[in-house]
Design an enzyme around this catalytic site. Structure first.
Site, short mmCIF file in Angstrom:
data_model
loop_
_atom_site.label_atom_id
_atom_site.label_comp_id
_atom_site.label_asym_id
_atom_site.label_seq_id
_atom_site.Cartn_x
_atom_site.Cartn_y
_atom_site.Cartn_z
N HIS A 1 39.54 121.85 83.88
CA HIS A 1 39.84 120.80 83.87
C HIS A 1 38.70 119.75 84.46
CE1 HIS A 1 40.29 121.14 88.23
NE2 HIS A 1 40.16 119.98 88.53
C1 UD1 Z 1 40.82 114.83 89.53
C2 UD1 Z 1 39.78 114.88 90.34
C3 UD1 Z 1 39.72 116.21 90.49
C4 UD1 Z 1 40.73 117.18 90.73
C5 UD1 Z 1 41.81 117.02 89.79
C6 UD1 Z 1 43.04 117.90 90.08
C7 UD1 Z 1 38.32 113.02 90.54
C8 UD1 Z 1 37.16 112.44 90.39
N1 UD1 Z 1 38.71 114.08 89.93
O1 UD1 Z 1 40.60 114.97 88.15
O2 UD1 Z 1 38.58 116.36 91.65
O3 UD1 Z 1 40.46 118.58 90.86
O4 UD1 Z 1 42.12 115.39 90.04
O5 UD1 Z 1 43.69 117.90 88.97
O6 UD1 Z 1 39.23 112.31 91.20
N2 UD1 Z 1 45.95 112.34 83.16
C9 UD1 Z 1 47.14 112.27 82.60
N3 UD1 Z 1 48.32 112.11 83.60
C10 UD1 Z 1 48.10 112.30 84.91
C11 UD1 Z 1 46.58 112.19 85.35
C12 UD1 Z 1 45.58 112.30 84.48
O7 UD1 Z 1 47.39 112.29 81.47
O8 UD1 Z 1 48.98 112.30 85.62
C13 UD1 Z 1 44.70 112.20 82.12
C14 UD1 Z 1 44.17 111.06 81.82
O9 UD1 Z 1 43.73 110.99 80.61
C15 UD1 Z 1 43.13 110.63 82.83
C16 UD1 Z 1 42.53 112.13 82.74
O10 UD1 Z 1 43.45 112.92 82.90
O11 UD1 Z 1 42.26 109.88 82.13
C17 UD1 Z 1 41.61 112.31 84.14
O12 UD1 Z 1 42.35 112.10 85.25
P1 UD1 Z 1 41.59 111.69 86.63
O13 UD1 Z 1 42.61 111.39 87.75
O14 UD1 Z 1 40.69 110.75 86.20
O15 UD1 Z 1 40.59 113.12 86.88
P2 UD1 Z 1 41.19 114.52 86.79
O16 UD1 Z 1 40.44 115.10 85.73
O17 UD1 Z 1 42.65 114.76 86.96
#
Ligand code: UD1
Length: 359
Positions: free
Chosen positions: A202
């Site tokens: 991820h």
């Molecule tokens: C975040 C953290 C990372 C952690 C990870 C755990 C930051 C910068 N990164 O990364 O350190 O290891 O969480 O999983 O804070 N999305 C969904 N549903 C959700 C959440 C996210 O569809 O419930 C998708 C969305 O498209 C979103 C993307 O995942 O834009 C990324 O989510 P985001 O919270 O920005 O970062 P993570 O990659 O989850």
């Protein structure tokens, strides 16, 4: 003592579970969910399964660019802290939620306690590295999981308020290691203990890059065992947009599943031949359960796992990933470098000693 704890992303729920339990035995704790993770299987399932109290506030921030996401949280947390006047704000790990919580509190002169302080990858292109460096420099209490973390802080001139408490993820792992659903997970996915690899990917560095994600999929597709891959939503989306779906579809040894719950993860991990991951926390969890780890990154914050021979850093290079799968080691020694599984109690004791008047 009135504590506000801020969580928002999956690994933070796992870390907060034992700490909430310990804090609420003696103090008033308000739990704030930023809404960074919002899907049922990225958020609610952890609250249900780990017995985490319902959040007292949910900011509902959702996804966005780093700036948007952090800024929106910052505004809402500033309001909330002003209204609630906590004695201390507790933040976890290294996500955008951690940064917003630490920054909002520090600007209001509210003491910040950082759980999992002192971790460093020394790679500033990782958003998490920026978050953790900033939050450590804002924190009053730095709750370190390892000696390496304490030393990293010393190197940056941070010594006041630094305490080695051990790793709260070990508290959670011990609590759920023998759960029935954990044992059932392997059967549920039609796997045989020791005869498959568990994979997770991820990190932005891997999941946003066609070359890197493509090389990782290629390695999984050529593995000598089935690969069960619990796909993070960000990676699932990118597989489509980067044009990698066809390659994945052709690989009949790879089974992709949506993100799995904590207890299922424990079951799948503890029975795997190895873990293939770019997660930080899961490298440690593999170590807790005596499972070799192949880390799909060039560096790690959890250097002990590599030094002790349980983890190999291979980046996103197909041949190196395959070579690591072919040379998995289970060293005889697995010392308690992450503490004794009572980090949450240690955190409670530190906060009591510093700010505590019991209610
Ligand atoms: C975040 C953290 C990372 C952690 C990870 C755990 C930051 C910068 N990164 O990364 O350190 O290891 O969480 O999983 O804070 N999305 C969904 N549903 C959700 C959440 C996210 O569809 O419930 C998708 C969305 O498209 C979103 C993307 O995942 O834009 C990324 O989510 P985001 O919270 O920005 O970062 P993570 O990659 O989850």
């Amino acid at each position: 003592m009135k504590i506000i704890s801020i969580v928002g992303a999956r690994p933070q729920f796992i870390k907060a579970a034992p700490v909430c339990r310990a804090l609420r035995s003696q103090h008033e704790e308000l739990l704030v969910h930023s809404g960074q993770h919002y899907d049922y299987n990225m958020s609610d399932v952890f609250f249900e399964q780990l017995g985490i109290p319902r959040p007292d506030f949910n900011l509902g921030v959702g996804s966005g660019t780093h700036g948007q996401q952090t800024a929106e949280m910052l505004v809402l947390l500033e309001e909330l802290f002003t209204e609630q006047s906590p004695d201390v704000v507790l933040v976890y790990g290294d996500t955008n939620t951690t940064l917003a919580g630490g920054l909002a509190a520090a600007k209001l002169n509210i003491p910040v306690a950082h759980v999992e302080a002192g971790l460093r990858s020394f790679n500033r292109t990782m958003p998490e590295e920026v978050n953790r460096v900033v939050v450590d420099h804002l924190s009053d209490i730095l709750l370190c999981p390892t000696r390496t973390a304490v030393e990293n802080l010393q190197t940056e001139g941070i010594t006041d308020g630094v305490v080695l408490v051990g790793d709260v993820m070990l508290d959670t792992a011990r609590h759920f290691a023998n759960a029935e659903e954990a044992a059932a997970a392997v059967e549920h996915f039609g796997l045989q203990s020791g005869e498959y690899y568990l994979a997770t990917v991820h990190r932005a560095g891997n999941s946003d890059s066609e070359a890197r994600l493509g090389a990782i999929i290629q390695a999984f597709a050529t593995a000598d065992k089935p690969v069960i891959w619990a796909i993070h939503p960000r990676t699932a989306k990118n597989i489509g947009t980067l044009g990698l779906q066809a390659v994945l579809d052709k690989a009949d040894n790879i089974t992709t599943v949506p993100p799995v719950s904590y207890v299922e993860t424990v079951g799948l991990l503890s029975n795997a031949a190895a873990l293939l991951t770019d997660s930080g926390g899961m490298q440690k969890e593999a170590y807790f359960f005596s499972v070799p780890c192949v880390t799909l990154r060039e560096e790690t914050e959890w250097t002990e796992t590599v030094e002790l021979g349980w983890n190999q850093l291979v980046g996103a290079d197909t041949n190196r990933i395959l070579a690591a799968m072919g040379s998995l080691a289970k060293p005889e020694s697995r010392p308690d470098v992450y503490g004794d599984g009572h980090a949450a109690e240690a955190i409670l004791a530190v906060l009591d000693a510093r700010y505590g008047v019991c209610l």
